[in-house]
Design a protein around this motif. Structure first.
Motif, PDB file in Angstrom:
ATOM      1  N   GLY A 231       0.818  -1.206   0.000  1.00  0.00           N
ATOM      2  CA  GLY A 231       0.000   0.000   0.000  1.00  0.00           C
ATOM      3  C   GLY A 231       0.850   1.253   0.000  1.00  0.00           C
ATOM      4  O   GLY A 231       2.047   1.212   0.311  1.00  0.00           O
ATOM      5  N   PRO A 232       0.264   2.406  -0.347  1.00  0.00           N
ATOM      6  CA  PRO A 232       1.033   3.655  -0.458  1.00  0.00           C
ATOM      7  C   PRO A 232       1.635   4.125   0.858  1.00  0.00           C
ATOM      8  O   PRO A 232       2.641   4.829   0.867  1.00  0.00           O
ATOM      9  CB  PRO A 232      -0.001   4.651  -0.996  1.00  0.00           C
ATOM     10  N   GLU A 233       1.058   3.718   1.987  1.00  0.00           N
ATOM     11  CA  GLU A 233       1.549   4.183   3.284  1.00  0.00           C
ATOM     12  C   GLU A 233       2.288   3.085   4.053  1.00  0.00           C
ATOM     13  O   GLU A 233       2.700   3.297   5.187  1.00  0.00           O
ATOM     14  CB  GLU A 233       0.373   4.690   4.136  1.00  0.00           C
ATOM     15  N   GLU A 234       2.446   1.909   3.449  1.00  0.00           N
ATOM     16  CA  GLU A 234       3.055   0.791   4.161  1.00  0.00           C
ATOM     17  C   GLU A 234       4.583   0.845   4.086  1.00  0.00           C
ATOM     18  O   GLU A 234       5.155   1.383   3.135  1.00  0.00           O
ATOM     19  CB  GLU A 234       2.565  -0.540   3.573  1.00  0.00           C
ATOM     20  N   GLU A 235       5.227   0.286   5.099  1.00  0.00           N
ATOM     21  CA  GLU A 235       6.675   0.225   5.148  1.00  0.00           C
ATOM     22  C   GLU A 235       7.133  -0.971   4.310  1.00  0.00           C
ATOM     23  O   GLU A 235       6.823  -2.116   4.628  1.00  0.00           O
ATOM     24  CB  GLU A 235       7.127   0.073   6.609  1.00  0.00           C
ATOM     25  N   ILE A 236       7.853  -0.680   3.235  1.00  0.00           N
ATOM     26  CA  ILE A 236       8.166  -1.692   2.234  1.00  0.00           C
ATOM     27  C   ILE A 236       8.912  -2.874   2.828  1.00  0.00           C
ATOM     28  O   ILE A 236       8.558  -4.035   2.611  1.00  0.00           O
ATOM     29  CB  ILE A 236       8.992  -1.081   1.087  1.00  0.00           C
ATOM     30  N   GLN A 237       9.982  -2.605   3.572  1.00  0.00           N
ATOM     31  CA  GLN A 237      10.833  -3.682   4.064  1.00  0.00           C
ATOM     32  C   GLN A 237      10.056  -4.640   4.959  1.00  0.00           C
ATOM     33  O   GLN A 237      10.235  -5.867   4.885  1.00  0.00           O
ATOM     34  CB  GLN A 237      12.024  -3.101   4.826  1.00  0.00           C
ATOM     35  N   SER A 238       9.170  -4.120   5.786  1.00  0.00           N
ATOM     36  CA  SER A 238       8.373  -4.957   6.678  1.00  0.00           C
ATOM     37  C   SER A 238       7.409  -5.837   5.892  1.00  0.00           C
ATOM     38  O   SER A 238       7.260  -7.034   6.181  1.00  0.00           O
ATOM     39  CB  SER A 238       7.595  -4.082   7.670  1.00  0.00           C
ATOM     40  N   VAL A 239       6.759  -5.249   4.876  1.00  0.00           N
ATOM     41  CA  VAL A 239       5.807  -6.008   4.060  1.00  0.00           C
ATOM     42  C   VAL A 239       6.520  -7.134   3.320  1.00  0.00           C
ATOM     43  O   VAL A 239       6.061  -8.280   3.297  1.00  0.00           O
ATOM     44  CB  VAL A 239       5.095  -5.075   3.056  1.00  0.00           C
ATOM     45  N   VAL A 240       7.672  -6.816   2.715  1.00  0.00           N
ATOM     46  CA  VAL A 240       8.422  -7.816   1.960  1.00  0.00           C
ATOM     47  C   VAL A 240       8.944  -8.913   2.884  1.00  0.00           C
ATOM     48  O   VAL A 240       8.905 -10.099   2.544  1.00  0.00           O
ATOM     49  CB  VAL A 240       9.588  -7.166   1.192  1.00  0.00           C
ATOM     50  N   ARG A 241       9.417  -8.531   4.059  1.00  0.00           N
ATOM     51  CA  ARG A 241       9.942  -9.522   5.004  1.00  0.00           C
ATOM     52  C   ARG A 241       8.854 -10.524   5.405  1.00  0.00           C
ATOM     53  O   ARG A 241       9.089 -11.739   5.436  1.00  0.00           O
ATOM     54  CB  ARG A 241      10.503  -8.824   6.237  1.00  0.00           C
ATOM     55  N   ASN A 242       7.671 -10.034   5.707  1.00  0.00           N
ATOM     56  CA  ASN A 242       6.562 -10.922   6.071  1.00  0.00           C
ATOM     57  C   ASN A 242       6.150 -11.807   4.891  1.00  0.00           C
ATOM     58  O   ASN A 242       5.858 -12.992   5.048  1.00  0.00           O
ATOM     59  CB  ASN A 242       5.368 -10.105   6.551  1.00  0.00           C
ATOM     60  N   PHE A 243       6.135 -11.222   3.705  1.00  0.00           N
ATOM     61  CA  PHE A 243       5.778 -11.956   2.493  1.00  0.00           C
ATOM     62  C   PHE A 243       6.783 -13.088   2.238  1.00  0.00           C
ATOM     63  O   PHE A 243       6.403 -14.229   1.965  1.00  0.00           O
ATOM     64  CB  PHE A 243       5.748 -10.988   1.307  1.00  0.00           C
ATOM     65  N   CYS A 244       8.081 -12.778   2.332  1.00  0.00           N
ATOM     66  CA  CYS A 244       9.116 -13.767   2.075  1.00  0.00           C
ATOM     67  C   CYS A 244       9.114 -14.871   3.128  1.00  0.00           C
ATOM     68  O   CYS A 244       9.370 -16.036   2.827  1.00  0.00           O
ATOM     69  CB  CYS A 244      10.487 -13.099   2.012  1.00  0.00           C
ATOM     70  N   SER A 245       8.823 -14.515   4.359  1.00  0.00           N
ATOM     71  CA  SER A 245       8.746 -15.523   5.414  1.00  0.00           C
ATOM     72  C   SER A 245       7.594 -16.487   5.160  1.00  0.00           C
ATOM     73  O   SER A 245       7.743 -17.712   5.327  1.00  0.00           O
ATOM     74  CB  SER A 245       8.565 -14.835   6.773  1.00  0.00           C
ATOM     75  N   LYS A 246       6.476 -15.976   4.717  1.00  0.00           N
ATOM     76  CA  LYS A 246       5.300 -16.802   4.450  1.00  0.00           C
ATOM     77  C   LYS A 246       5.549 -17.780   3.312  1.00  0.00           C
ATOM     78  O   LYS A 246       5.119 -18.944   3.352  1.00  0.00           O
ATOM     79  CB  LYS A 246       4.103 -15.904   4.112  1.00  0.00           C
ATOM     80  N   HIS A 247       6.275 -17.323   2.278  1.00  0.00           N
ATOM     81  CA  HIS A 247       6.475 -18.148   1.077  1.00  0.00           C
ATOM     82  C   HIS A 247       7.877 -18.758   1.001  1.00  0.00           C
ATOM     83  O   HIS A 247       8.265 -19.257  -0.065  1.00  0.00           O
ATOM     84  CB  HIS A 247       6.205 -17.313  -0.170  1.00  0.00           C
ATOM     85  N   GLU A 248       8.629 -18.714   2.109  1.00  0.00           N
ATOM     86  CA  GLU A 248       9.966 -19.305   2.173  1.00  0.00           C
ATOM     87  C   GLU A 248      10.889 -18.732   1.097  1.00  0.00           C
ATOM     88  O   GLU A 248      11.589 -19.448   0.384  1.00  0.00           O
ATOM     89  CB  GLU A 248       9.897 -20.836   2.058  1.00  0.00           C
ATOM     90  N   LEU A 249      10.887 -17.410   1.006  1.00  0.00           N
ATOM     91  CA  LEU A 249      11.720 -16.711   0.025  1.00  0.00           C
ATOM     92  C   LEU A 249      12.735 -15.801   0.708  1.00  0.00           C
ATOM     93  O   LEU A 249      13.145 -14.775   0.158  1.00  0.00           O
ATOM     94  CB  LEU A 249      10.848 -15.875  -0.920  1.00  0.00           C
ATOM     95  N   GLU A 250      13.172 -16.181   1.919  1.00  0.00           N
ATOM     96  CA  GLU A 250      14.030 -15.297   2.703  1.00  0.00           C
ATOM     97  C   GLU A 250      15.299 -14.884   1.962  1.00  0.00           C
ATOM     98  O   GLU A 250      15.760 -13.749   2.085  1.00  0.00           O
ATOM     99  CB  GLU A 250      14.404 -15.965   4.038  1.00  0.00           C
ATOM    100  N   ASP A 251      15.876 -15.794   1.170  1.00  0.00           N
ATOM    101  CA  ASP A 251      17.116 -15.476   0.447  1.00  0.00           C
ATOM    102  C   ASP A 251      16.933 -14.364  -0.569  1.00  0.00           C
ATOM    103  O   ASP A 251      17.911 -13.737  -1.000  1.00  0.00           O
ATOM    104  CB  ASP A 251      17.644 -16.727  -0.279  1.00  0.00           C
TER     105      ASP A 251
END
Length: 287
Positions: A231-251
Motif C-alpha cells: 500500500g502507499p503508506e506501508e513500510e516496504i521492508q516490513s511487508v516484503v519480510r513478512n511476504f518472504c517468510s510466508k512463502h519461504e523466500l528469505e534469500d
C-alpha cells in the motif's frame, strides 16, 4: 548419430525423449528420471555444494545427457553462446535460483569440445560480456568430475573434432518454489503414432501491476500465482519480510525489496508526470 526427421538444430525442436541442438548435439532425457540416474541426482558428491547454494530442499528440474556427435573430418561447429535461463527480475540481481551440474562420462578437453563459460555473465551488470570470447574460459574435466554453474551464465560447448561421440550427463536443480517453463519439451514422443497437444505453460517472469493505490507484484512460484501487495503508506521492508517468510523466500528478500522500491519509484515518477499534464490541461481550459 542420425539427424532427427522434422527437427531443426537452431530451434532445438524434437520430441519428448530427444531434441537436436545446434552444433551437432543431441539432448536426451529418455528414462533419465529412473534408477540409477534419479538416485545419482539426489546422492551425487556435488549435492553438498547444491545445498549450500539452493538450501536443503532443492528441486530437480531436469536430468538428461547431451551427446556431441563425432566429427572425424575435424569440421565440427561450436554451439552458440547462450544462457539456459533468465533473471527473476530485470532491474535487481538476485542470488542463484537455479544451477546446472555437468558430469562428463568421458574426459572433456579442447579436442572434443569442453564447455566454455563467460565468468560474470550471470550478473545483470555482466551482460555486456555476453558472447564476447575475450572474457571466456574453457573448463576441461575428467570423466566423473562435476562442473557446476549458474543457470544464467553464458556458455557454449566447443566443437567435437574427434572420432568418438562425447557424452555429458546434466542435472538441473532449483529453489523448490521455482519451475522452469522455458526448457520444456514437446509432448510428441518417438514412440507415439501421432503428436500430442503442444504444451502450454505460464511464464515465471515478474510483471508489476501498478495502480495509484500502491503496487501489486505478480509472481509465478511453483506453478501458483501469488501477489505481493504494498500500500502507499506501508513500510516496504516490513511487508516484503513478512511476504518472504510466508512463502519461504528469505534469500530473495533484499532483491524483492529493491524491485518494489524501483517499481514504486516509477509509479511516483509517472504519477507526478500525469498530474503535471492534467494541471497544464486544466490551466489551458482543456478536458
Amino acid at each position: 548419430m542420425t539427424r532427427l526427421t522434422g527437427s531443426h538444430p537452431a530451434t532445438g525442436s524434437g520430441t519428448r525423449e530427444v531434441v537436436e541442438r545446434d552444433g551437432g548435439r543431441f539432448d536426451m532425457r529418455y528414462r533419465m528420471d529412473e534408477h540409477p540416474f534419479l538416485k545419482l541426482a539426489s546422492e551425487g558428491k556435488w549435492m553438498d555444494v547444491v545445498h549450500r547454494i539452493l538450501g536443503q530442499k532443492p528441486k530437480l528440474q531436469w536430468t538428461g545427457v547431451v551427446v556431441a556427435a563425432a566429427n572425424e573430418d575435424k569440421k565440427g561447429t561450436y554451439q552458440a553462446w547462450h544462457a539456459d535461463g533468465e533473471h527473476l527480475f530485470t532491474q535487481v540481481h538476485c542470488p542463484p535460483h537455479c544451477i546446472n551440474v555437468f558430469v562428463p562420462l568421458v574426459d572433456v578437453n579442447e579436442r572434443n569440445g569442453a564447455t566454455e563459460f563467460i565468468p560474470g555473465s550471470h550478473k545483470l551488470d555482466g551482460q555486456g560480456h555476453s558472447g564476447n570470447e575475450e572474457f571466456s574460459i574453457r573448463l576441461e574435466a575428467r570423466a566423473g568430475e562435476a562442473v557446476i554453474f549458474d543457470y544464467r551464465c553464458q556458455h557454449r560447448r566447443g566443437a567435437n573434432n574427434t572420432e568418438n561421440d562425447r557424452h555429458v550427463i546434466y542435472f538441473t536443480y532449483s529453489k523448490e518454489w521455482w519451475s522452469d517453463t522455458r526448457n520444456h519439451r514437446s509432448h510428441k514422443s518417438l514412440f507415439d503414432s501421432q503428436a500430442l497437444d503442444q504444451i502450454v505453460n505460464a511464464g515465471d517472469e515478474v510483471e508489476p501491476d501498478v495502480e495509484q493505490s500502491g503496487l501489486e507484484l505478480q509472481m509465478n512460484i511453483g506453478g501458483s500465482n501469488i501477489t505481493l501487495r504494498v500500500g502507499p503508506e506501508e513500510e516496504i521492508q516490513s511487508v516484503v519480510r513478512n511476504f518472504c517468510s510466508k512463502h519461504e523466500l528469505e534469500d530473495f528478500a533484499d532483491c524483492i525489496t529493491q524491485q518494489v522500491r524501483s517499481a514504486l519509484g516509477q509509479v511516483t515518477e509517472h504519477g507526478s508526470a500525469d498530474r503535471e499534464r492534467k494541471r497544464s490541461a486544466d490551466s489551458a481550459g482543456l478536458d
